[in-house]
Design a protein around this motif. Structure first.
Motif, PDB file in Angstrom:
ATOM      1  N   HIS A  22      40.673  42.199  53.035  1.00  0.00           N
ATOM      2  CA  HIS A  22      39.471  41.640  52.766  1.00  0.00           C
ATOM      3  C   HIS A  22      38.951  43.248  52.266  1.00  0.00           C
ATOM      4  O   HIS A  22      38.345  43.789  51.379  1.00  0.00           O
ATOM      5  N   ASP A  23      37.672  42.559  51.755  1.00  0.00           N
ATOM      6  CA  ASP A  23      36.478  43.984  51.357  1.00  0.00           C
ATOM      7  C   ASP A  23      36.598  45.119  50.410  1.00  0.00           C
ATOM      8  O   ASP A  23      36.482  45.630  49.871  1.00  0.00           O
ATOM      9  N   LYS A  53      43.535  42.539  42.809  1.00  0.00           N
ATOM     10  CA  LYS A  53      42.491  42.495  41.684  1.00  0.00           C
ATOM     11  C   LYS A  53      42.492  43.828  40.338  1.00  0.00           C
ATOM     12  O   LYS A  53      42.056  44.647  41.045  1.00  0.00           O
ATOM     13  N   VAL A  54      42.543  43.394  39.304  1.00  0.00           N
ATOM     14  CA  VAL A  54      42.311  44.845  38.325  1.00  0.00           C
ATOM     15  C   VAL A  54      41.768  44.220  37.586  1.00  0.00           C
ATOM     16  O   VAL A  54      42.056  43.242  36.457  1.00  0.00           O
ATOM     17  N   VAL A  55      40.361  45.182  37.626  1.00  0.00           N
ATOM     18  CA  VAL A  55      39.670  44.380  36.331  1.00  0.00           C
ATOM     19  C   VAL A  55      39.366  45.549  35.538  1.00  0.00           C
ATOM     20  O   VAL A  55      39.281  47.009  35.504  1.00  0.00           O
ATOM     21  N   THR A  83      41.145  41.265  34.256  1.00  0.00           N
ATOM     22  CA  THR A  83      40.183  40.969  34.163  1.00  0.00           C
ATOM     23  C   THR A  83      40.233  41.713  33.191  1.00  0.00           C
ATOM     24  O   THR A  83      38.946  42.829  33.100  1.00  0.00           O
ATOM     25  N   LEU A 142      36.252  42.870  30.745  1.00  0.00           N
ATOM     26  CA  LEU A 142      35.232  42.562  30.843  1.00  0.00           C
ATOM     27  C   LEU A 142      34.938  43.825  29.864  1.00  0.00           C
ATOM     28  O   LEU A 142      34.669  44.844  29.684  1.00  0.00           O
ATOM     29  N   ARG A 144      26.538  42.219  36.692  1.00  0.00           N
ATOM     30  CA  ARG A 144      27.830  41.713  38.763  1.00  0.00           C
ATOM     31  C   ARG A 144      28.044  43.191  39.406  1.00  0.00           C
ATOM     32  O   ARG A 144      28.137  44.597  38.928  1.00  0.00           O
ATOM     33  N   GLU A 145      28.082  43.190  40.572  1.00  0.00           N
ATOM     34  CA  GLU A 145      28.766  43.558  41.431  1.00  0.00           C
ATOM     35  C   GLU A 145      29.973  43.423  41.389  1.00  0.00           C
ATOM     36  O   GLU A 145      30.781  42.929  42.347  1.00  0.00           O
ATOM     37  N   ILE A 146      30.609  44.373  41.837  1.00  0.00           N
ATOM     38  CA  ILE A 146      32.383  44.473  42.328  1.00  0.00           C
ATOM     39  C   ILE A 146      32.044  45.784  43.466  1.00  0.00           C
ATOM     40  O   ILE A 146      32.095  47.106  43.821  1.00  0.00           O
ATOM     41  N   ARG A 147      32.765  45.242  44.701  1.00  0.00           N
ATOM     42  CA  ARG A 147      32.897  45.620  46.174  1.00  0.00           C
ATOM     43  C   ARG A 147      34.113  46.669  46.515  1.00  0.00           C
ATOM     44  O   ARG A 147      35.308  45.746  46.290  1.00  0.00           O
TER      45      ARG A 147
END
Lengths: 432, 432
Positions: A170-171, A213-215, A245, A247, A266-269
């Protein structure tokens, strides 16, 4: 050979008093690609060679992302500098960090106060990360420009997986944000995605591929700007196929505690922020009193001597050298290797009473790897490769350049293993 | 597989809620030799297996002295625990540190507050160094009982050599004091002597063999007390031939800042103190509320169940088990391996409704290595080996026991290299 336990040793101070006979002394500060290439020329030349580095080893930087993603051991990409100098009878190594250059009195000062005289000086002290003044970026991101930093990133990645395994996903605990879509960023994002989605998938069976998640964030319109557009597009496709992902046209506005804010809003936590957006000169450069230009890099003339200094050369990432069109050379291994060699040869020419020659950079091409059997290469002459041929070329070239047969064998073994086993590398969390 | 960047992950808490169907849960705390042997039995048994360890890897402790002396990479002697459990469908790993055992309500508590229920519990949490209350010993010595500690020792050794190279050999900067003449102390002293006198001799050309002092301190009248006297004497001769000063019948009185004071009044200045004098149970044991005996070890019955507990087994170094004569078993790999396996089998027997059987330790022998082609071995049946035959046996046995083919191959390669090159191992100083 051990005589008595409390025998007093005679004091033998060596710093500042290394001079042997009448050999002119050449001091090389920094043993990255540029420094090593200079050392290679000077090791058996009629000079006294002194090598100064803050580490007792040289790091093979192009493979640090593999250490960070558990593909290689830390020891595989490090090579002891004393071993480099082992057979050189007139060479010394000093572990220390550069603090000052006194061009008039011809000495350098180290952070611990030691002084080293020189007749000729080669500065190849490399680069560190540039955060472009983005708020919170320096304090809250990780880089992979040193071996310690790469091991630290590896620890963070695996700590996050362990945390997720115990406390749930989570988070954003399994979100990895790579900033910068150049070669380093692409390689890092690809390696993390493969590590996460393939290798760890079998170890962390309670986690599914969707949990990770890999951004990859790139401010320009395409990845790998230095390459042809087709290869940029190939890299993007391959990264997406690995779950990254991508961007584009997106910039980091700030890195706050537990939150990355992008310019688009956009925000990434809570992502682990890995900074590969650009490099800057080491902070000490501004204190050396040498002329600097774009990006704070040390300005050099066509022969790579620092502007205004007869006896100081600057090479590699820290130097602002240009190609024949006057464009700055890229901060890559090839210009560093060629520049280091050139500087050393000019010193030998000067010592022999000759003139210096201008440095001519020979572009042999560039390459970057995305993952298993996926890489891009743009060779001199316009040859472009991608996929397995580029990947195999990349592998062979990097192993060929690693110093030391032991490291070569170890890297080859780790890579073969990695390939055959889909990545069972050294996935251990060291340190507190 | 990466969906959106700021997508919220569903929370899935797992600790304390791992139970799958009606399988009884066996919790193994500590994955050293004892824990691993238990895991091997339980992995495919009709139980739910939970493995708890403070690290995410298991460490092959007998080779830590090689990491400390740059013979092996840290990754070579570590193996990820999740990989150990990879093919087990009813097994989980939790990274955490044991804080309490509630035998009545059948759960353990971890330091971070997590709770793990059990039906049966195996405690194999090993040992840490014992300093016998000697003033300053704990604060000013180094041990090699964990991977981090071994890497730390390697850094200290090389930092001292770098210091000596720059500032001269004075004030004991190249004095290495190993306290304890058991197998660990003998192996460490031998390896440092070989590292210093042979390998580094070629790297630190300004230093001569006389500049390095390796001192081994043993309070008894001979080294390797567990072995036959002939082998003790052989070990002493071989260490002396390598330049180690062996001090027998000598004890450390105190370790002060820059000074080791021995009972005899002898003083050693500024040596790096490496403590291998004895082991103690981890501090947490005294807080577990379990009965303890000699050395604070947990008292167990003949079937290895903790005295007074039906469902808790203690195995390996932390347990005080005895042989048929009532003598405590040595704190070595063999009793741990056999004990861990025995405990796991008794749990399966109890679950099947059978009685437990008493543990019978089969002594297969002991071995220790001194250096290149020098080792001692005392095998079951009274066979005693020394020299090359013992050394080769030692090598083969240790490689055979290392988990994971990658680690085996890597260790074999490093060792072959080490042997052929007289020790060009991973001699890099990591960390600040």
């Amino acid at each position: 050979m051990v005589k008595t336990v409390d025998q007093d040793q005679s004091t033998q101070s060596q710093s500042g008093d290394l001079r042997q006979g009448s050999r002119p002394r050449v001091v090389v500060v920094g043993a990255g690609f540029a420094g090593l290439a200079a050392i290679e020329v000077l090791r058996d030349a009629p000079v006294e060679l002194v090598v100064v580095d803050r580490h007792n080893f040289t790091t093979f930087q192009p493979l640090l992302y593999q250490v960070a993603t558990a593909g290689l051991n830390a020891g595989d990409v490090a090579y002891p500098l004393r071993t480099v100098l082992r057979r050189a009878r007139h060479a010394h190594f000093i572990q220390g960090t550069l603090a000052e250059v006194d061009a008039k009195r011809r000495f350098i000062g180290l952070e611990d106060g030691r002084i080293v005289d020189y007749d000729y000086l080669i500065l190849g002290i490399g680069a560190s990360a540039s955060f472009f003044g983005i708020p919170g970026a320096e304090e809250r991101s990780h880089t992979i420009y040193t071996l310690d930093a790469a091991v630290d990133v590896r620890n963070h990645i695996f700590q996050r997986f362990e945390y997720a395994a115990s406390h749930g996903v989570h988070d954003g605990v399994l979100t990895f944000v790579v900033v910068g879509g150049g070669a380093t960023g692409v390689e890092l994002a690809g390696a993390i995605a493969e590590l996460a989605h393939r290798a760890l998938y079998t170890d962390f069976t309670m986690l599914g591929p969707d949990d990770v998640k890999v951004v990859l964030i790139e401010q320009r319109g395409r990845l790998l700007e230095a390459f042809h557009e087709d290869l940029s597009e190939y890299a993007r496709r391959e990264l997406r196929a690995r779950g990254v992902t991508v961007l584009l046209n997106e910039t980091v506005e700030s890195v706050e505690e537990g939150l990355i804010v992008l310019k688009s809003g956009r925000e990434i936590r809570n992502g682990l922020v890995l900074w590969a957006a650009g490099i800057a000169v080491p902070p000490v450069v501004s204190k050396l009193g040498l002329p600097t230009g774009r990006g704070g890099r040390i300005m050099v003339g066509s022969d790579l001597r620092v502007v205004g200094s007869d006896r100081i050369f600057a090479v590699g990432d820290v130097a602002l050298s240009t190609n024949r069109d006057g464009a700055p050379l890229p901060q890559l291994a090839q210009p560093a290797l060629q520049g280091g060699e050139h500087a050393a040869r000019q010193i030998l020419a000067l010592l022999a009473g000759s003139e210096t020659e201008p440095f001519r950079y020979r572009d042999k091409g560039i390459m970057a790897t995305i993952g298993r059997r996926a890489a891009v290469a743009e060779l001199a002459g316009g040859v472009r490769l991608h996929g397995t041929p580029a990947w195999v070329s990349w592998l062979l070239l990097h192993v060929a350049f690693l110093l030391g047969s032991r490291n070569k064998a170890s890297v080859l073994m780790n890579w073969s293993w990695h390939y055959l086993s889909w990545g069972k590398g050294p996935r251990v969390i060291l340190g507190g």
